[in-house]
Motif scaffolding. Structure first.
Motif, PDB file in Angstrom:
ATOM      1  N   GLN A  75      32.306  45.867  36.009  1.00  0.00           N
ATOM      2  CA  GLN A  75      33.363  46.879  36.039  1.00  0.00           C
ATOM      3  C   GLN A  75      34.632  46.312  36.661  1.00  0.00           C
ATOM      4  O   GLN A  75      35.741  46.565  36.185  1.00  0.00           O
ATOM      5  CB  GLN A  75      32.896  48.111  36.819  1.00  0.00           C
ATOM      6  N   GLY A  76      34.461  45.555  37.738  1.00  0.00           N
ATOM      7  CA  GLY A  76      35.617  44.955  38.382  1.00  0.00           C
ATOM      8  C   GLY A  76      36.309  43.945  37.481  1.00  0.00           C
ATOM      9  O   GLY A  76      37.542  43.902  37.398  1.00  0.00           O
ATOM     10  N   LYS A  77      35.517  43.132  36.779  1.00  0.00           N
ATOM     11  CA  LYS A  77      36.092  42.142  35.870  1.00  0.00           C
ATOM     12  C   LYS A  77      36.804  42.819  34.706  1.00  0.00           C
ATOM     13  O   LYS A  77      37.889  42.402  34.293  1.00  0.00           O
ATOM     14  CB  LYS A  77      34.993  41.214  35.353  1.00  0.00           C
ATOM     15  N   LEU A  78      36.189  43.874  34.168  1.00  0.00           N
ATOM     16  CA  LEU A  78      36.821  44.596  33.064  1.00  0.00           C
ATOM     17  C   LEU A  78      38.132  45.221  33.518  1.00  0.00           C
ATOM     18  O   LEU A  78      39.141  45.162  32.801  1.00  0.00           O
ATOM     19  CB  LEU A  78      35.875  45.673  32.538  1.00  0.00           C
ATOM     20  N   SER A  97      38.761  51.983  40.355  1.00  0.00           N
ATOM     21  CA  SER A  97      38.813  53.336  39.793  1.00  0.00           C
ATOM     22  C   SER A  97      40.235  53.718  39.410  1.00  0.00           C
ATOM     23  O   SER A  97      40.474  54.318  38.351  1.00  0.00           O
ATOM     24  CB  SER A  97      38.261  54.348  40.804  1.00  0.00           C
ATOM     25  N   GLU A  98      41.188  53.365  40.265  1.00  0.00           N
ATOM     26  CA  GLU A  98      42.589  53.685  39.977  1.00  0.00           C
ATOM     27  C   GLU A  98      43.063  52.975  38.710  1.00  0.00           C
ATOM     28  O   GLU A  98      43.745  53.571  37.862  1.00  0.00           O
ATOM     29  CB  GLU A  98      43.462  53.284  41.163  1.00  0.00           C
ATOM     30  N   ILE A  99      42.699  51.706  38.573  1.00  0.00           N
ATOM     31  CA  ILE A  99      43.110  50.943  37.389  1.00  0.00           C
ATOM     32  C   ILE A  99      42.522  51.556  36.127  1.00  0.00           C
ATOM     33  O   ILE A  99      43.221  51.732  35.115  1.00  0.00           O
ATOM     34  CB  ILE A  99      42.689  49.467  37.528  1.00  0.00           C
ATOM     35  N   MET A 100      41.242  51.909  36.152  1.00  0.00           N
ATOM     36  CA  MET A 100      40.614  52.459  34.958  1.00  0.00           C
ATOM     37  C   MET A 100      41.232  53.802  34.580  1.00  0.00           C
ATOM     38  O   MET A 100      41.358  54.124  33.391  1.00  0.00           O
ATOM     39  CB  MET A 100      39.109  52.598  35.172  1.00  0.00           C
ATOM     40  N   ALA A 121      45.237  70.736  35.476  1.00  0.00           N
ATOM     41  CA  ALA A 121      44.418  69.546  35.241  1.00  0.00           C
ATOM     42  C   ALA A 121      45.220  68.475  34.522  1.00  0.00           C
ATOM     43  O   ALA A 121      46.220  68.760  33.860  1.00  0.00           O
ATOM     44  CB  ALA A 121      43.185  69.921  34.412  1.00  0.00           C
ATOM     45  N   GLY A 122      44.754  67.245  34.661  1.00  0.00           N
ATOM     46  CA  GLY A 122      45.367  66.154  33.919  1.00  0.00           C
ATOM     47  C   GLY A 122      46.006  65.083  34.772  1.00  0.00           C
ATOM     48  O   GLY A 122      46.644  64.171  34.254  1.00  0.00           O
ATOM     49  N   SER A 123      45.819  65.155  36.088  1.00  0.00           N
ATOM     50  CA  SER A 123      46.437  64.162  36.970  1.00  0.00           C
ATOM     51  C   SER A 123      45.361  63.347  37.675  1.00  0.00           C
ATOM     52  O   SER A 123      44.386  63.903  38.171  1.00  0.00           O
ATOM     53  CB  SER A 123      47.312  64.860  38.018  1.00  0.00           C
ATOM     54  N   PRO A 124      45.504  62.019  37.737  1.00  0.00           N
ATOM     55  CA  PRO A 124      44.564  61.206  38.509  1.00  0.00           C
ATOM     56  C   PRO A 124      44.811  61.379  39.998  1.00  0.00           C
ATOM     57  O   PRO A 124      45.896  61.798  40.418  1.00  0.00           O
ATOM     58  CB  PRO A 124      44.886  59.781  38.061  1.00  0.00           C
ATOM     59  N   LEU A 140      39.295  42.051  43.516  1.00  0.00           N
ATOM     60  CA  LEU A 140      39.392  43.359  42.875  1.00  0.00           C
ATOM     61  C   LEU A 140      38.017  43.994  42.726  1.00  0.00           C
ATOM     62  O   LEU A 140      37.852  45.201  42.939  1.00  0.00           O
ATOM     63  CB  LEU A 140      40.062  43.220  41.510  1.00  0.00           C
ATOM     64  N   THR A 141      37.024  43.201  42.379  1.00  0.00           N
ATOM     65  CA  THR A 141      35.668  43.724  42.206  1.00  0.00           C
ATOM     66  C   THR A 141      35.154  44.367  43.487  1.00  0.00           C
ATOM     67  O   THR A 141      34.406  45.353  43.447  1.00  0.00           O
ATOM     68  CB  THR A 141      34.720  42.593  41.769  1.00  0.00           C
ATOM     69  N   GLU A 142      35.553  43.830  44.627  1.00  0.00           N
ATOM     70  CA  GLU A 142      35.092  44.357  45.912  1.00  0.00           C
ATOM     71  C   GLU A 142      35.905  45.555  46.379  1.00  0.00           C
ATOM     72  O   GLU A 142      35.619  46.122  47.429  1.00  0.00           O
ATOM     73  CB  GLU A 142      35.164  43.245  46.964  1.00  0.00           C
ATOM     74  N   HIS A 143      36.905  45.955  45.597  1.00  0.00           N
ATOM     75  CA  HIS A 143      37.795  47.051  45.982  1.00  0.00           C
ATOM     76  C   HIS A 143      37.517  48.249  45.079  1.00  0.00           C
ATOM     77  O   HIS A 143      38.146  48.440  44.049  1.00  0.00           O
ATOM     78  CB  HIS A 143      39.247  46.595  45.838  1.00  0.00           C
ATOM     79  N   ASP A 144      36.524  49.084  45.475  1.00  0.00           N
ATOM     80  CA  ASP A 144      36.092  50.201  44.632  1.00  0.00           C
ATOM     81  C   ASP A 144      37.238  51.132  44.256  1.00  0.00           C
ATOM     82  O   ASP A 144      37.388  51.523  43.096  1.00  0.00           O
ATOM     83  CB  ASP A 144      35.002  51.017  45.344  1.00  0.00           C
ATOM     84  N   GLY A 145      38.044  51.501  45.242  1.00  0.00           N
ATOM     85  CA  GLY A 145      39.113  52.459  44.977  1.00  0.00           C
ATOM     86  C   GLY A 145      40.131  51.937  43.992  1.00  0.00           C
ATOM     87  O   GLY A 145      40.620  52.677  43.128  1.00  0.00           O
TER      88      GLY A 145
END
Length: 225
Positions: A96-99, A150-153, A58-61, A142-147
């Protein structure tokens, strides 16, 4: 059963090269109190005819998977044909996208070239992802790009874990403490980004205070940079 073959990661995509990955092995035996096997990670299955060995790393995105780019492309192609997510927890909101955009900018995960904004993938050999022309359009893209959100967060979480909560909160505080005083649409959007980052930093502060109360000491107070 060994699931290692289906979890083939590229360690160059991990900030620490995978040194913080955690490996856990568990052996399932009929009776953990009466067995020829030794070790701490024994569990009783009460099945007299079967032994079960489980190993978890465990521990990998998911962005570190070697086939991640292909998975993401397939996901993006499917988005145009049918909705993949129906539960609110899996949908990316505008906030979420803006953040994600603001945090990526603060931590150096995005950059601008001329009037265009780009996202830098974790893999240094991967091509940058062009967002859009102009700040407002790039935030919307970016907001319209769900994947990608998630990767950025996930990468933000990893960076905060690496530098420590105190240093992360200080960096975020410096960002939202500089307030634009104009009245243009761009100024208002920048103020909104700073409000979102301030709320995020407050969440980190509460977590840090909780961790201090729980363990009696601050969480990762010293930076590892």
């Amino acid at each position: 059963m060994d699931a290692g073959a289906s979890w083939n990661i590229d360690r160059t995509r991990l900030p620490d090269g995978g040194t913080n990955l955690v490996r856990l092995s568990v052996m399932g035996v009929p009776d953990a109190n009466d067995t020829l096997f030794s070790g701490e990670n024994l569990v009783s299955t009460h099945d007299p005819h079967r032994l079960v060995a489980l190993t978890v790393v465990a521990g990998s995105p998911q962005s570190a998977l070697q086939q991640y780019d292909l998975y993401r492309q397939a996901l993006e192609n499917s988005h145009s044909r049918k909705p993949l997510y129906v539960l609110p927890a899996f949908l990316t909101s505008a906030d979420q996208g803006k953040l994600a955009f603001a945090l990526a900018s603060i931590l150096g995960l995005t950059y601008s070239q001329g009037t265009f904004f780009y996202y830098k993938p974790a893999d240094p050999l991967a091509s940058p992802v062009k967002l859009a022309n102009g700040l407002l359009n790039s935030i919307q893209a970016l907001t319209e790009h769900d994947g990608l959100v998630s990767e950025i967060m996930e990468r933000v979480d990893a960076q905060i874990a690496r530098i420590g909560l105190r240093d992360a909160i200080q960096i975020l505080t410096e960002y939202y403490s500089t307030i634009p005083d104009g009245n243009t649409q761009l100024d208002e959007e920048l103020r909104e980004l700073k409000r979102l980052v301030r709320n995020y930093a407050e969440d980190l502060r509460r977590f840090s205070e909780f961790n201090v109360g729980l363990n009696g000491r601050p969480a990762r107070q010293q930076s590892t940079r």
